[in-house]
Structures are given as structure tokens and as C-alpha cells.
Design an enzyme around this catalytic site. Structure first.
Site, short mmCIF file in Angstrom:
data_model
loop_
_atom_site.label_atom_id
_atom_site.label_comp_id
_atom_site.label_asym_id
_atom_site.label_seq_id
_atom_site.Cartn_x
_atom_site.Cartn_y
_atom_site.Cartn_z
N ARG A 1 -4.59 -0.26 12.59
CA ARG A 1 -5.16 1.06 12.31
C ARG A 1 -6.67 0.98 12.07
NH1 ARG A 1 -0.44 3.90 8.63
NH2 ARG A 1 0.60 4.87 10.37
N LYS B 1 17.32 7.18 8.31
CA LYS B 1 18.01 8.46 8.09
C LYS B 1 17.98 9.43 9.26
CE LYS B 1 17.49 8.48 3.15
NZ LYS B 1 16.61 8.86 2.07
N GLY C 1 4.65 3.36 12.74
CA GLY C 1 5.35 2.97 11.52
C GLY C 1 6.10 1.66 11.63
N GLY D 1 5.31 9.32 11.87
CA GLY D 1 5.65 10.70 11.51
C GLY D 1 4.92 11.70 12.39
P1 AMP Z 1 12.62 5.10 8.98
O1 AMP Z 1 11.53 5.08 7.96
O2 AMP Z 1 13.59 6.23 8.85
O3 AMP Z 1 12.13 4.88 10.40
O4 AMP Z 1 13.52 3.85 8.65
C1 AMP Z 1 13.05 2.52 8.72
C2 AMP Z 1 13.91 1.71 7.80
O5 AMP Z 1 15.26 1.83 8.18
C3 AMP Z 1 13.59 0.24 7.81
O6 AMP Z 1 13.00 -0.10 6.59
C4 AMP Z 1 14.96 -0.42 7.98
O7 AMP Z 1 15.17 -1.47 7.06
C5 AMP Z 1 15.92 0.72 7.67
N1 AMP Z 1 17.22 0.54 8.32
C6 AMP Z 1 17.46 0.30 9.62
N2 AMP Z 1 18.77 0.14 9.83
C7 AMP Z 1 19.40 0.29 8.65
C8 AMP Z 1 20.76 0.22 8.23
N3 AMP Z 1 21.74 -0.03 9.10
N4 AMP Z 1 21.03 0.42 6.92
C9 AMP Z 1 20.02 0.67 6.05
N5 AMP Z 1 18.73 0.75 6.38
C10 AMP Z 1 18.41 0.56 7.67
#
Ligand code: AMP
Length: 398
Positions: free
Chosen positions: A37, A201, A354, A377
Site C-alpha cells: 500500500r 462470513k 485484504g 472492502g
Molecule cells: P474475511 O475478512 O471475511 O475475508 O475473512 C478472512 C478470514 O476468514 C481469515 O482470517 C480466515 O482465517 C477466516 N476463515 C477462512 N476460512 C475459515 C473457516 N473455515 N473457519 C473460520 N474462519 C475462516
């Protein structure tokens, strides 16, 4: 969408305020672990310096919650900027306090001042007008080059733009490049166009998923968000991450995909673990047979093969969100395998910032991708079809 261009500004000998995104990842010792960045902002900074400007740089770092917290000081960023620019970079002790104002007053042509972390000011994240006015007062020209934060209506991103007329504000090179790239991607993708969507999520990506559906030919779902879909399909997902309040939304996404003829892929097997830990006991199980109290933390080998097969004919890939808990080596294999496959393909490969950018960089594939966005994001909101608050008043009126 055309943005106010930096090249038409009269910059010579002016004081220029550049909102950058220096929100870089740091290790436990406070060292910058990925300076992409910072490097991405250099084109705009150097352009201004070449016009004999005095440059005021501003950014946030982390989430210091509106108060001074030295843990989030921009001092490491100032040092890295100094190395990259090979010029002196002065760090102010505050954002709009006496020290920053005195240093700005004393600035001469080609000086570089970095303000302290914008989020040390409580007004930043609430888009406080008074803070915007104080920041705007510092300079003759405003440039936004902080794509990664342009989806936030914050004082230094949105509020400040209203204090400059069109002849005195513009998008920096990075912001312009990101907006142009995603615009092309959404409007004219070379097909087949696939989205790989992962991460923790569904909630954070639901709108993006819904908006992507009419645009893509295939969607591959991984990461923690897959389990909300698998649960909705009636599978026992054990203790895997799930958002029970979004089961119906997951169904809507699956129904809509079917209606539109979009091929939606879900994991057929997972790496299940008895706890959320690097030293957990883990095993490969089919998506139908996750034991109670075990959690799926990565996609399994059959899913990797399936996804590779499905991805083999695509011409454009957009990837946002890891396939598993890639921060733990034990659960990084699925993401790594997919990353290698995507990197080796002849498709246009776009990584949506990200965690995914971090992941790709950790395995050394960043140079192999066509485009790595600096904003996870922000790129998702663009794909949702939104006009980003930090970009809205930098659009050239038709
Ligand atoms: P996000 O910020 O929604 O893109 O999520 C990224 C995060 O999702 C990373 O820190 C991963 O460790 C987490 N992640 C990916 N797969 C899983 C899973 N099966 N269970 C829990 N966390 C997860």
C-alpha cells in the site's frame, strides 16, 4: 465514470494534502510485513514532488478508537517512506494539533510531512465536519489516493472533499487505476467469468454475492462462509462457523444462481479440526460427514480438484476471501493450491485485496496475478454497484 484527474491540477509550488492508505499489516514486533500500500502511493507522491509541491500525507493505521495509542503510530510508515522516496519524511506528533500546524506552517517546496494516525482523532470515523475543515485548511489542493478506505464516509475521505472545488481536488493515480480496473471488470469481463468468494462470513459478502450473480458465469464458495450454505442444504456442519440468521439468504443466493444459470460450487470435503488451533487434531471428511464438535477450517483435496476442474476454462477470475484459515499453516493448503492454480492460468486474475492479497503475497504469487487491489472492502462495494463515498465528489460531472 471519469474522475477528476490529477494531471489537470495546477500544482506548482502548492501545498497538497494527499489522503493515502498506509494501513499496512505489521508483525508482532511492529515491523511492516507488506508495504504494497505504501509503494502503491509513490506514483502520486512523486508526481506532486516533481511539480515542486509541499506534500502533506495523511492515513489511518489500525483501529485506535479516536484516542492516541502509540501502538498505532505511523512512525514505521514514515521510516519506510523515507527509504522508498529517498527523501526526508517528517512525522508530526499529532493530526490537527499544535505540532502538525507548526510543521505545516514551516513547510517549503518539496518538503514531505506525514500527519499522525488520522484515527487518533475521534472525528475521523464519524465524518466530523470540524475535523474535515481543519484538515482542508492545511492545503491548497486535496488528492484522494486511498482506494482501500474510499468506501468509508470519513472526515479525511468524504467530508474534506466538500471544502475544495473541482479545480483543487482530484483522484490520485492509484485510486484512478483501481476504479478504472473494476469498472472494466464489471462491465466488460472476458467470459467465462468466475468469482471465488471465501473468508469468514456470509454477512460481509452477501450483497456482493447477490450483485455478482447476474455478472458471473460461475461462483466458487470457500472459507467459513461455505458452512452457512452447507447447513442450509441440510448437512451436519458440526461446530463450523455458521450464521444461522442468514440461512434463508444463502438459499436465496442458491435459488438465484439456479435461475440465472450461474454454476455455483460448494466444498465437497473439508479439513475438519477438533479445535481452532494450529495444534488441533485434523482430518479430511466429506462435507456430509463433519463430526459433531469438529469444525471445518479449510477446503479438502477433492474440493481443490473440483474447483480446479471448474476453473480450467475461465478467462477472468475475481478472488475475494481465503478458502480456509490460511494464517495457520495446517489450514492454508486449500487456499495455496487454488492460488497456484489461478496464478498459473492464462485468465485475467484479480485479487480483491485484504486477506486474499496477504495470502497471495505470503506464498510469493503476487507478481503472477494480473491485478491485486489495495482494497478488499472497497472493491466489494464497487462490485455491489455502489458509488464509493470518497469517490462521489471526485467524479467529473457529465
Ligand atoms: P474475511 O475478512 O471475511 O475475508 O475473512 C478472512 C478470514 O476468514 C481469515 O482470517 C480466515 O482465517 C477466516 N476463515 C477462512 N476460512 C475459515 C473457516 N473455515 N473457519 C473460520 N474462519 C475462516
Amino acid at each position: 465514470m471519469e474522475l477528476l484527474n490529477i494531471k489537470r491540477l495546477e500544482l506548482e509550488k502548492k501545498k497538497v494534502f494527499i489522503r493515502c492508505d498506509f494501513n499496512v499489516p505489521m508483525d508482532e514486533f511492529g515491523n511492516i510485513s507488506d508495504d504494497r500500500r505504501i509503494r502503491s502511493a509513490l506514483a502520486t507522491i512523486n508526481f506532486c514532488l516533481d511539480q515542486d509541491c509541499a506534500v502533506i500525507l495523511a492515513s489511518h493505521l489500525g483501529r485506535p478508537k479516536g484516542e492516541v495509542d502509540k501502538k498505532y503510530s505511523l512512525a514505521p510508515v514514515a521510516r519506510r517512506l523515507h527509504h522508498l522516496l529517498k527523501r526526508e519524511v517528517v512525522l508530526a506528533d499529532d493530526v490537527v494539533g499544535d505540532d502538525a500546524l507548526a510543521k505545516i506552517e514551516a513547510m517549503k517546496c518539496c518538503d514531505i510531512l506525514l500527519l499522525e494516525n488520522l484515527r487518533f482523532e475521534v472525528g475521523e470515523t464519524v465524518n466530523d465536519k470540524e475535523l474535515s475543515a481543519k484538515l482542508a485548511d492545511m492545503a491548497d489542493i486535496y488528492i484522494n489516493d486511498a482506494f482501500g478506505v474510499s468506501h468509508r464516509a470519513h472526515a479525511s475521505v468524504e467530508g474534506i472533499t466538500h471544502f475544495f472545488d473541482d479545480a483543487h481536488k482530484a483522484a490520485g493515480f492509484l485510486l484512478e487505476k483501481e476504479i478504472r480496473f473494476f469498472g472494466k471488470l464489471i462491465n466488460k469481463p472476458v467470459r467465462p467469468f468466475a468469482a471465488i468468494v471465501g473468508g469468514s462470513k456470509v454477512s460481509g459478502k452477501l450483497e456482493a454475492l447477490t450483485n455478482l450473480l447476474p455478472k458471473v458465469d460461475k461462483i466458487f464458495i470457500g472459507g467459513g462462509m461455505a458452512f452457512t450454505f452447507l447447513k442450509q442444504m441440510g448437512y451436519n456442519i458440526g461446530a463450523s462457523l455458521v450464521e444461522d440468521d442468514l440461512l434463508e439468504d444463502a438459499q436465496d443466493v442458491m435459488d438465484e444462481a439456479k435461475k440465472l444459470g450461474v454454476k455455483l460450487y460448494l466444498p465437497v470435503d473439508v479439513i475438519a479440526a477438533d479445535k481452532f488451533s494450529e495444534d488441533a487434531v485434523s482430518k479430511i471428511v466429506t462435507a456430509q460427514e463433519i463430526p459433531d464438535a469438529w469444525m471445518g477450517l479449510d477446503i479438502g483435496p477433492a474440493t481443490v480438484r473440483l474447483y480446479r476442474e471448474g476453473l480450467s476454462d475461465v478467462q477472468t477470475v475475481l478472488w475475494n476471501g481465503p478458502m480456509g484459515v490460511y494464517e495457520m499453516e495446517k489450514f492454508a493448503r486449500g487456499s495455496s493450491k487454488i492460488a497456484h492454480f489461478v496464478a498459473d492460468s492464462y485468465a485475467t486474475t484479480v485479487v480483491g485485496g485484504g486477506d486474499t492479497a496477504d495470502l497471495v503475497q505470503r506464498i510469493g504469487l503476487d507478481e503472477e496475478m494480473s491485478f491485486i487491489s489495495t482494497g478488499g472492502g472497497a472493491s466489494l462495494e464497487l462490485l455491489e454497484g455502489k458509488i464509493l463515498p470518497g469517490v462521489a465528489s471526485l467524479i467529473v460531472p457529465k
